[in-house]
Design a protein around this motif. Structure first.
Motif, PDB file in Angstrom:
ATOM      1  N   GLU A   1       0.695  -0.978  -0.071  1.00 10.88           N
ATOM      2  CA  GLU A   1      -0.084  -0.151  -0.027  1.00 10.88           C
ATOM      3  C   GLU A   1       0.935   1.244  -0.016  1.00 10.88           C
ATOM      4  O   GLU A   1       0.450   2.312  -0.436  1.00 10.88           O
ATOM      5  N   LYS A   2       2.023   1.205   0.518  1.00 10.96           N
ATOM      6  CA  LYS A   2       2.940   2.244   0.363  1.00 10.96           C
ATOM      7  C   LYS A   2       3.590   2.495  -0.991  1.00 10.96           C
ATOM      8  O   LYS A   2       4.001   3.616  -1.461  1.00 10.96           O
ATOM      9  N   VAL A   3       3.780   1.079  -1.421  1.00 14.38           N
ATOM     10  CA  VAL A   3       4.591   1.379  -2.772  1.00 14.38           C
ATOM     11  C   VAL A   3       3.497   1.514  -3.970  1.00 14.38           C
ATOM     12  O   VAL A   3       3.886   2.333  -4.868  1.00 14.38           O
ATOM     13  N   ARG A   4       2.455   1.254  -4.029  1.00 14.81           N
ATOM     14  CA  ARG A   4       1.550   1.571  -4.969  1.00 14.81           C
ATOM     15  C   ARG A   4       1.211   2.906  -5.515  1.00 14.81           C
ATOM     16  O   ARG A   4       1.119   3.184  -6.649  1.00 14.81           O
ATOM     17  N   PRO A   5       1.063   3.909  -4.809  1.00 12.74           N
ATOM     18  CA  PRO A   5       1.108   5.236  -5.228  1.00 12.74           C
ATOM     19  C   PRO A   5       1.961   5.747  -6.374  1.00 12.74           C
ATOM     20  O   PRO A   5       1.812   6.509  -7.073  1.00 12.74           O
ATOM     21  N   PHE A   6       3.436   4.995  -6.336  1.00 12.64           N
ATOM     22  CA  PHE A   6       4.372   5.261  -7.165  1.00 12.64           C
ATOM     23  C   PHE A   6       4.195   4.805  -8.427  1.00 12.64           C
ATOM     24  O   PHE A   6       4.944   4.914  -9.162  1.00 12.64           O
ATOM     25  N   TYR A   7       3.228   3.929  -8.777  1.00 13.97           N
ATOM     26  CA  TYR A   7       3.100   3.316  -9.892  1.00 13.97           C
ATOM     27  C   TYR A   7       1.649   3.811 -10.705  1.00 13.97           C
ATOM     28  O   TYR A   7       1.614   3.282 -11.689  1.00 13.97           O
ATOM     29  N   GLY A   8       1.227   4.891 -10.370  1.00 11.03           N
ATOM     30  CA  GLY A   8       0.006   5.637 -10.909  1.00 11.03           C
ATOM     31  C   GLY A   8      -0.952   4.709 -11.489  1.00 11.03           C
ATOM     32  O   GLY A   8      -1.484   3.991 -10.499  1.00 11.03           O
ATOM     33  N   THR A   9      -1.202   4.935 -12.508  1.00  9.05           N
ATOM     34  CA  THR A   9      -2.321   3.931 -13.243  1.00  9.05           C
ATOM     35  C   THR A   9      -2.103   2.726 -13.525  1.00  9.05           C
ATOM     36  O   THR A   9      -2.818   2.124 -14.086  1.00  9.05           O
ATOM     37  N   LEU A  10      -0.759   2.125 -13.382  1.00 11.19           N
ATOM     38  CA  LEU A  10      -0.470   0.770 -13.785  1.00 11.19           C
ATOM     39  C   LEU A  10      -1.535  -0.337 -13.269  1.00 11.19           C
ATOM     40  O   LEU A  10      -1.616  -0.308 -11.949  1.00 11.19           O
ATOM     41  N   PRO A  11      -2.029  -1.039 -14.009  1.00  6.34           N
ATOM     42  CA  PRO A  11      -3.068  -1.819 -13.606  1.00  6.34           C
ATOM     43  C   PRO A  11      -2.563  -3.179 -13.048  1.00  6.34           C
ATOM     44  O   PRO A  11      -1.443  -3.431 -13.369  1.00  6.34           O
ATOM     45  N   GLY A  12      -3.327  -3.808 -12.219  1.00  8.09           N
ATOM     46  CA  GLY A  12      -3.086  -5.229 -11.689  1.00  8.09           C
ATOM     47  C   GLY A  12      -2.010  -5.204 -10.461  1.00  8.09           C
ATOM     48  O   GLY A  12      -1.814  -4.324  -9.826  1.00  8.09           O
ATOM     49  N   GLU A  13      -1.489  -6.248 -10.519  1.00  7.69           N
ATOM     50  CA  GLU A  13      -0.274  -6.535  -9.516  1.00  7.69           C
ATOM     51  C   GLU A  13       0.753  -5.655  -9.775  1.00  7.69           C
ATOM     52  O   GLU A  13       1.259  -5.210 -10.813  1.00  7.69           O
ATOM     53  N   LEU A  14       1.442  -5.556  -8.602  1.00  7.12           N
ATOM     54  CA  LEU A  14       2.862  -4.687  -8.727  1.00  7.12           C
ATOM     55  C   LEU A  14       3.950  -5.357  -9.426  1.00  7.12           C
ATOM     56  O   LEU A  14       3.922  -6.750  -9.261  1.00  7.12           O
ATOM     57  N   PRO A  15       4.888  -5.083  -9.893  1.00  4.12           N
ATOM     58  CA  PRO A  15       5.900  -5.602 -10.847  1.00  4.12           C
ATOM     59  C   PRO A  15       6.631  -6.681  -9.806  1.00  4.12           C
ATOM     60  O   PRO A  15       7.039  -6.021  -8.853  1.00  4.12           O
ATOM     61  N   ARG A  16       6.771  -7.702  -9.945  1.00  5.29           N
ATOM     62  CA  ARG A  16       7.354  -8.800  -9.225  1.00  5.29           C
ATOM     63  C   ARG A  16       8.005  -9.695 -10.051  1.00  5.29           C
ATOM     64  O   ARG A  16       7.735  -9.919 -11.042  1.00  5.29           O
ATOM     65  N   PRO A  17       9.134 -10.523  -9.688  1.00  2.00           N
ATOM     66  CA  PRO A  17       9.588 -10.622  -8.506  1.00  2.00           C
ATOM     67  C   PRO A  17      10.612  -9.746  -8.030  1.00  2.00           C
ATOM     68  O   PRO A  17      11.121  -9.606  -6.952  1.00  2.00           O
ATOM     69  N   HIS A  18      11.204  -9.011  -8.987  1.00  2.00           N
ATOM     70  CA  HIS A  18      12.552  -8.256  -8.669  1.00  2.00           C
ATOM     71  C   HIS A  18      12.434  -6.950  -8.710  1.00  2.00           C
ATOM     72  O   HIS A  18      13.233  -6.085  -8.474  1.00  2.00           O
ATOM     73  N   GLY A  19      11.095  -6.415  -9.183  1.00  2.00           N
ATOM     74  CA  GLY A  19      10.962  -4.828  -9.213  1.00  2.00           C
ATOM     75  C   GLY A  19      10.436  -4.306  -7.928  1.00  2.00           C
ATOM     76  O   GLY A  19      10.396  -4.845  -6.869  1.00  2.00           O
ATOM     77  N   ALA A  20      10.240  -2.921  -7.877  1.00  2.00           N
ATOM     78  CA  ALA A  20       9.836  -2.255  -6.710  1.00  2.00           C
ATOM     79  C   ALA A  20       8.352  -3.047  -6.297  1.00  2.00           C
ATOM     80  O   ALA A  20       7.815  -3.469  -7.184  1.00  2.00           O
ATOM     81  N   GLY A  21       8.281  -3.167  -4.897  1.00  2.00           N
ATOM     82  CA  GLY A  21       7.283  -3.830  -4.179  1.00  2.00           C
ATOM     83  C   GLY A  21       7.519  -5.355  -4.213  1.00  2.00           C
ATOM     84  O   GLY A  21       6.849  -5.832  -3.400  1.00  2.00           O
ATOM     85  N   SER A  22       8.842  -5.592  -4.447  1.00  2.00           N
ATOM     86  CA  SER A  22       9.233  -6.995  -4.358  1.00  2.00           C
ATOM     87  C   SER A  22      10.008  -6.858  -2.798  1.00  2.00           C
ATOM     88  O   SER A  22      10.328  -5.948  -2.370  1.00  2.00           O
ATOM     89  N   HIS A  23      10.250  -8.177  -2.252  1.00  2.00           N
ATOM     90  CA  HIS A  23      10.861  -8.274  -0.945  1.00  2.00           C
ATOM     91  C   HIS A  23      12.086  -8.928  -1.190  1.00  2.00           C
ATOM     92  O   HIS A  23      12.932  -9.193  -0.248  1.00  2.00           O
ATOM     93  N   ASP A  24      12.378  -9.301  -2.462  1.00  2.00           N
ATOM     94  CA  ASP A  24      13.809 -10.082  -2.702  1.00  2.00           C
ATOM     95  C   ASP A  24      14.918  -8.807  -2.432  1.00  2.00           C
ATOM     96  O   ASP A  24      14.728  -7.869  -2.395  1.00  2.00           O
ATOM     97  N   PHE A  25      16.125  -9.693  -2.163  1.00  2.00           N
ATOM     98  CA  PHE A  25      17.277  -8.640  -1.876  1.00  2.00           C
ATOM     99  C   PHE A  25      18.390  -9.100  -2.771  1.00  2.00           C
ATOM    100  O   PHE A  25      19.350  -9.791  -2.810  1.00  2.00           O
ATOM    101  N   PRO A  26      18.015  -8.443  -4.207  1.00  4.39           N
ATOM    102  CA  PRO A  26      18.984  -9.097  -5.215  1.00  4.39           C
ATOM    103  C   PRO A  26      20.397  -8.441  -5.520  1.00  4.39           C
ATOM    104  O   PRO A  26      20.957  -9.016  -6.243  1.00  4.39           O
TER     105      PRO A  26
END
Length: 152
Positions: free
Chosen positions: A43-68
């Motif tokens: 919920e804190k990351v979503r505002p940065f994605y504007g109108t991007l529909p659906g799920e947040l980009p994963r597994p390695h994009g913002a909104g991910s919890h991976d430590f790449p």
């Protein structure tokens, strides 16, 4: 919707948004790119994605919890702080046996890689090799097949 930016101004946007640059017909265009890797609650990351529909980009994009990228200086310093200043092999052992509680960051994969390296001496990939170089220095070698492992 096309946007036009006045001369002397800049535009910041999420790279996941569809974008393109229109050909320059007069003068110069300077492009400065940079990346922000935000790891936090959805919920804190979503505002940065504007109108991007659906799920947040994963597994390695913002909104991910991976430590790449644990090899990056800021991430390495963060790990060292999480373990009370541990460095070198002491840090590898601490990560392997007691993954830190870093908010919104999954260090399980890194913990498995540290444990495997400490046990077998094998280096699974380039980013972990870079992490080892940043952590313990040049304590690895390549064998005749190009596989990296512990020197010695």
């Amino acid at each position: 919707e096309a946007l036009s930016v006045p001369q002397g101004h800049c535009l910041l946007f999420c790279g996941y948004q569809h974008h393109e640059g229109v050909a320059v017909t007069e003068g110069c265009r300077y492009i400065l790119t940079g990346f922000v890797d935000l790891r936090d609650e959805d919920e804190k990351v979503r505002p940065f994605y504007g109108t991007l529909p659906g799920e947040l980009p994963r597994p390695h994009g913002a909104g991910s919890h991976d430590f790449p990228s644990p090899h990056l200086p800021t991430n390495l310093a963060r790990l060292q702080r999480a373990y009370g200043g541990a460095a070198g092999t002491e840090l590898l052992e601490a990560i392997a046996h007691q993954p830190p509680a870093l908010p919104h960051v999954d260090t399980e994969r890194l913990a498995r890689r540290c444990a495997n390296f400490l046990q077998s001496g094998l280096v699974p990939d380039e980013k972990f090799y870079q992490f080892l170089q940043a952590t313990v220095g040049d304590g690895t070698r390549e064998d005749e097949s190009g596989r990296r492992g512990r020197a010695g």
